[in-house]
Design a protein around this motif. Structure first.
Motif, PDB file in Angstrom:
ATOM      1  N   ALA A 706      31.182 -32.026 -57.473  1.00 20.14           N
ATOM      2  CA  ALA A 706      31.592 -30.610 -57.399  1.00 20.14           C
ATOM      3  C   ALA A 706      33.117 -30.514 -57.311  1.00 20.14           C
ATOM      4  CB  ALA A 706      30.926 -29.932 -56.214  1.00 20.14           C
ATOM      5  N   CYS A 707      33.732 -31.435 -56.552  1.00 19.54           N
ATOM      6  CA  CYS A 707      35.200 -31.430 -56.440  1.00 19.54           C
ATOM      7  C   CYS A 707      35.843 -31.651 -57.804  1.00 19.54           C
ATOM      8  CB  CYS A 707      35.671 -32.537 -55.488  1.00 19.54           C
ATOM      9  SG  CYS A 707      35.367 -32.124 -53.789  1.00 19.54           S
ATOM     10  N   GLU A 708      35.268 -32.608 -58.520  1.00 16.23           N
ATOM     11  CA  GLU A 708      35.811 -32.914 -59.846  1.00 16.23           C
ATOM     12  C   GLU A 708      35.779 -31.673 -60.745  1.00 16.23           C
ATOM     13  OE1 GLU A 708      34.195 -36.049 -62.688  1.00 16.23           O
ATOM     14  OE2 GLU A 708      34.805 -37.186 -60.908  1.00 16.23           O
ATOM     15  N   PHE A 721      35.466 -29.028 -49.435  1.00 14.67           N
ATOM     16  CA  PHE A 721      34.350 -29.952 -49.700  1.00 14.67           C
ATOM     17  C   PHE A 721      34.740 -31.368 -49.277  1.00 14.67           C
ATOM     18  CE2 PHE A 721      32.584 -27.421 -53.611  1.00 14.67           C
ATOM     19  CZ  PHE A 721      32.192 -26.392 -52.757  1.00 14.67           C
ATOM     20  N   MET A 722      35.971 -31.753 -49.682  1.00 18.29           N
ATOM     21  CA  MET A 722      36.413 -33.125 -49.419  1.00 18.29           C
ATOM     22  C   MET A 722      36.493 -33.397 -47.915  1.00 18.29           C
ATOM     23  SD  MET A 722      36.447 -34.792 -52.020  1.00 18.29           S
ATOM     24  CE  MET A 722      36.959 -36.376 -51.487  1.00 18.29           C
ATOM     25  N   ARG A 723      36.981 -32.390 -47.180  1.00 14.73           N
ATOM     26  CA  ARG A 723      37.125 -32.563 -45.718  1.00 14.73           C
ATOM     27  C   ARG A 723      35.764 -32.821 -45.079  1.00 14.73           C
ATOM     28  NH1 ARG A 723      40.916 -28.105 -44.817  1.00 14.73           N
ATOM     29  NH2 ARG A 723      42.915 -29.024 -45.340  1.00 14.73           N
ATOM     30  N   ALA A 724      34.785 -32.019 -45.481  1.00 14.69           N
ATOM     31  CA  ALA A 724      33.442 -32.172 -44.910  1.00 14.69           C
ATOM     32  C   ALA A 724      32.918 -33.571 -45.195  1.00 14.69           C
ATOM     33  CB  ALA A 724      32.504 -31.114 -45.495  1.00 14.69           C
ATOM     34  N   VAL A 753      28.161 -24.705 -57.289  1.00 10.66           N
ATOM     35  CA  VAL A 753      29.151 -25.161 -58.283  1.00 10.66           C
ATOM     36  C   VAL A 753      28.463 -26.032 -59.340  1.00 10.66           C
ATOM     37  CG1 VAL A 753      31.161 -26.664 -58.621  1.00 10.66           C
ATOM     38  CG2 VAL A 753      31.141 -25.039 -56.721  1.00 10.66           C
ATOM     39  N   LEU A 754      27.624 -26.963 -58.830  1.00  7.40           N
ATOM     40  CA  LEU A 754      26.967 -27.884 -59.768  1.00  7.40           C
ATOM     41  C   LEU A 754      25.986 -27.138 -60.680  1.00  7.40           C
ATOM     42  CD1 LEU A 754      26.305 -30.942 -57.416  1.00  7.40           C
ATOM     43  CD2 LEU A 754      28.063 -30.733 -59.161  1.00  7.40           C
ATOM     44  N   ASP A 755      25.255 -26.209 -60.100  1.00  7.14           N
ATOM     45  CA  ASP A 755      24.287 -25.425 -60.881  1.00  7.14           C
ATOM     46  C   ASP A 755      24.964 -24.653 -61.986  1.00  7.14           C
ATOM     47  OD1 ASP A 755      21.972 -26.060 -59.810  1.00  7.14           O
ATOM     48  OD2 ASP A 755      21.504 -24.085 -58.916  1.00  7.14           O
TER      49      ASP A 755
END
Ligand code: AMP
Length: 770
Positions: A706-708, A721-724, A753-755
């Protein structure tokens, strides 16, 4: 010493010559200087077919017209759907069945003879093989190289096919030489003294074609200024006019309708009818040739036809030169129109032409000579003493010039091509070459060459009549920064008509590491044309030297058919709009398929590896089925592998092993197996990935993906997202209990995001832009 000869590979007749101290036309095995370009394929039980070439094949033409190929030069390098080929089929001018090749594209061309399919180049190869063997017999030594002449307006495909035919016959081609230029060399125009340039029009009127070429000659250099002609106008058309004349005269004499006479011929059983038509054609040609020497001649075919009552009906007609001229009036008008058109197109007037050189058997017809004399003035029109051999002689002169060695004109021994003096007798070879020989020829590009960019925009790479050899490199840009395919389409213009001459496909591997490019990468496209007007192409990606392709263009063979199939598959997926995962899978397959297609056809002989071809076809069909079903086995493998790589430490070893084995199985089946098996192996991997022991690793992998996706568009979200993920990872690594709540808080957003990404239809970019 291996020898180099010159070959005139004509539509109706071929000839070979060699230059030693003088030019000699070589006799064939039948003791003749001219070999009919005719091949009969005879089927033999349980054995390979027999090929009969030349005069003997011409004899078989009467008995087995359906297995005898004449005028194959009209077909070489052509496609089944070319209007010219369709016209041949419609007119029944080709007696062997023509069809697309069973292993080529729908547009490839095969001739069926002796129960087998042949490409036109395979048939031409048999003519060349006979010429080579006969020349070796005449010269008492091996002939390995030749200059082969081709019509000036032959396009790249036709020239490549000619070169392939030579390779199949075991001949190296030192140059493909335009026929008119060859003729001019044999006239000796290359020796015109003085620095003042001369403009020469070569009028080569042969059995099947008219070849026109405007040359500038100065100081031993021949420069091709412009070319033209008509591939479908030649002596055979005049024979046909005489056949019609003979039938008309016979009908008039017998007091019957033309149609009735034709009906009588039509009623003959096929064998007899073929024999009558073949005899008529031969008689017409004899009459035409006789009229070149005498004012009148007679055409007759006796005893092959009867009327309704069974009484003999002989076909007989007188013909005078005047009558022939009358019959040929439309032909003469067409010839002059072509000549004037060529001059206008190249901004020349007839007054600027210094010489008109007549070559080709049909240029001996008196009304043709007269028409040209009237047009240009009698003193400018020169007839070659041996018009049917001039082209072979010119080719022999150039072939000698291009060979590594030469025969010393004084002592007859071998000297190096560039020796200033003979190493055996000290004869001044350099001076001799300047006084007697061809110094240089500057060939010119036969067409405009261009590529099509994004939105079908046309980009000219090389302009017609650019001196050869020439090369053009231009830098373009892919249309998208993450583009994984580039499809470069090459075209030329022949007789004002655009022809797609081939494609290059580049597969760009985005998984090779390194940062994602901000800008779409640049691609350098090069088009080279050698002295024989043969095109080769290259494309390379800037900054990624491993991404490059080069070679000649695909030409109606199995590789072109496979590329077309791939193109259709990609276009179909693009039209339908596939999810990002499906597109990623399809692109990965496409890259592998492109690499395989490039290995399908041997570039030298044009032979296709049938087994590989079937394999690749199967792969394309599977890719199409996978895209259609919106599945993505390769994307799934990629996902599972990155999860194991990045978060393996969070997965129990036994579970890791199980997943690795499922991945390996899927990869193997995907490589070799069919669609159903692949889907089954994919489902097995999917089931293994559902193990609850993977929950944490899944979440982390999904966060990373998702970050990408959103790091450019929504950097804040990506950071959250990355922090979590980082907090959970840190805890796991130090053996503490991870704070799952923080992770769970972001997961709905991550899935969203992925969906969205999965649902968004991805455009499959293939174009390039300036
Ligand atoms: P080429 O393709 O140059 O070998 O020319 C072959 C054509 O020239 C055939 O159509 C022949 O019938 C024709 N031809 C050969 N000799 C003559 C001649 N003396 N007069 C008219 N046509 C000829």
């Amino acid at each position: 010493m291996k020898k180099s000869i010159g070959i005139d590979l004509g539509t109706t007749n071929s000839a070979a010559a060699i230059k030693k101290a003088r030019v000699e036309v070589l006799q064939n095995a039948e003791g003749e200087f001219i070999t009919p370009s005719c091949v009969t394929v005879r089927k033999r039980l349980m054995r390979k077919p027999e090929f009969i070439v030349g005069r003997h094949a011409l004899e078989w033409l009467r008995q087995e017209p359906e297995n005898t190929v004449t005028a194959v030069k009209r077909l070489i390098g052509r496609n089944y759907h070319d209007p010219e080929v369709q016209e041949l089929i419609r007119n029944g001018r080709f007696r062997c069945p023509l069809s697309p090749h069973s292993s080529g594209t729908k547009n490839s061309l095969a001739i069926t003879a002796g129960g087998r399919e042949f490409s036109p180049e395979e048939i031409s190869a048999h003519i060349l093989a006979k010429i080579k063997a006969d020349a070796e017999r005449a010269l008492g030594g091996e002939v390995d190289t030749a200059v082969i002449t081709v019509p000036a307006y032959f396009n790249d495909k036709q020239k490549h096919a000619t070169r392939t035919a030579a390779a199949l016959a075991g001949l190296k081609v030192s140059r493909l030489l335009p026929e008119p230029t060859a003729a001019a060399i044999s006239f000796g125009v290359d020796q015109l003294s003085g620095t003042e340039g001369k403009t020469v029009l070569v009028f080569d009127f042969g059995g099947g074609t008219l070849d026109l070429s405007l040359l500038a000659i100065s100081g031993g250099q021949i420069i091709e200024i412009a070319k033209g002609g008509d591939m479908w106008l030649g002596g055979e058309d005049i024979d046909n006019l005489l056949v019609v004349h003979a039938l008309r005269e016979t009908a008039a004499r017998e007091d019957m309708d033309d149609l009735r006479l034709r009906a009588l011929i039509g009623r003959l059983e096929p064998g007899q009818r073929n024999r009558l038509l073949a005899e008529l054609k031969t008689a017409a040609e004899k009459t035409k040739i006789a009229l070149s020497d005498s004012p009148e001649a007679c055409l007759s075919v006796l005893g092959l036809l009867t009327d309704e009552d069974g009484d003999p009906l002989n076909i007989e007609a007188e013909c005078s030169r005047e009558q022939l001229e009358e019959l040929m009036a439309p032909t003469l008008a067409a010839l002059l129109k072509l000549v004037r058109g060529l001059l206008t197109e190249s901004h020349f007037s007839k007054e600027l032409v210094d010489l008109v050189l007549l070559v080709g058997g049909s240029s001996r017809i008196s009304c043709v000579i007269n028409a040209l004399r009237q047009e240009f003035g009698p003193e400018k029109v020169l007839a070659h003493e041996r018009p049917m051999l001039a082209v072979a002689e010119g080719a022999a002169i150039l072939s000698c010039r291009l060979a590594d060695t030469q025969e010393c004109p004084s002592c007859g021994k071998e000297a190096g091509q560039h020796d200033a003096v003979c190493p055996h007798c000290q004869f001044d070879l350099e001076n001799h070459a300047v006084r007697h020989g061809l110094v240089d020829i500057v060939h010119a590009a036969a067409h405009d060459y261009f590529i099509r960019l994004e939105n079908d925009q046309r980009f000219l790479l090389i302009k017609k009549n650019t001196p050869l050899p020439c090369s053009s490199t231009e830098v373009f840009q892919l249309v998208d920064a993450e583009q994984e395919l580039a499809h470069i389409r090459f075209y030329n213009v022949v007789n004002g008509r655009e022809e797609r001459i081939g494609d290059l496909w580049l597969g760009i591997d985005r998984d090779s590491g390194g940062p994602e490019p901000e800008e779409p990468p640049r691609v350098a496209v090069t088009l080279d044309i050698d002295e024989s007007n043969l095109v080769s192409v290259r494309a390379a990606l800037a900054g990624q030297p491993e991404v490059k392709v080069e070679g000649t263009l695909s030409r109606g063979k199995a590789d072109e058919r496979l590329f077309l199939l791939l193109e259709q598959t990609i276009s179909e997926a693009d039209r339908k709009g596939c999810s990002a995962y499906t597109v990623a899978d399809l692109l990965c397959r496409a890259r592998g398929i492109i690499r395989s297609i490039r290995k399908v056809v041997d570039p030298r002989t044009g032979a296709a590896d049938e087994a590989l071809c079937r394999q690749v076809e199967e792969k394309i069909r599977k890719a199409a089925a996978i895209a259609e079903a919106e599945e993505a086995p390769l994307t799934r493998i990629y996902y599972a592998e990155s999860m194991l790589n990045d978060y393996g430490s969070l997965i129990a070893p036994a579970l890791q092993e199980k997943i690795i084995s499922k991945i390996e199985r899927l990869r193997k089946i995907d490589e070799d197996g069919g669609y159903e098996e692949t889907m089954q192996a994919m489902d097995e991997l999917a089931a293994a990935l559902e193990d609850p022991g993977l929950n944490l690793a899944h979440d982390l992998t999904q966060i990373e993906n998702a970050c990408e996706i959103c790091h450019r568009t929504e950097p804040d979200k990506a950071t959250r997202f990355m922090r979590a993920a980082a907090a959970v990872l840190e805890a796991a690594e130090t053996g503490e209990e991870p704070d799952i709540a923080q992770l769970e808080a972001v997961m709905p957003e991550v899935e969203d995001v992925l969906d969205q990404h999965a649902r968004s239809a991805q455009k499959i970019h293939r174009d390039i832009r300036r």
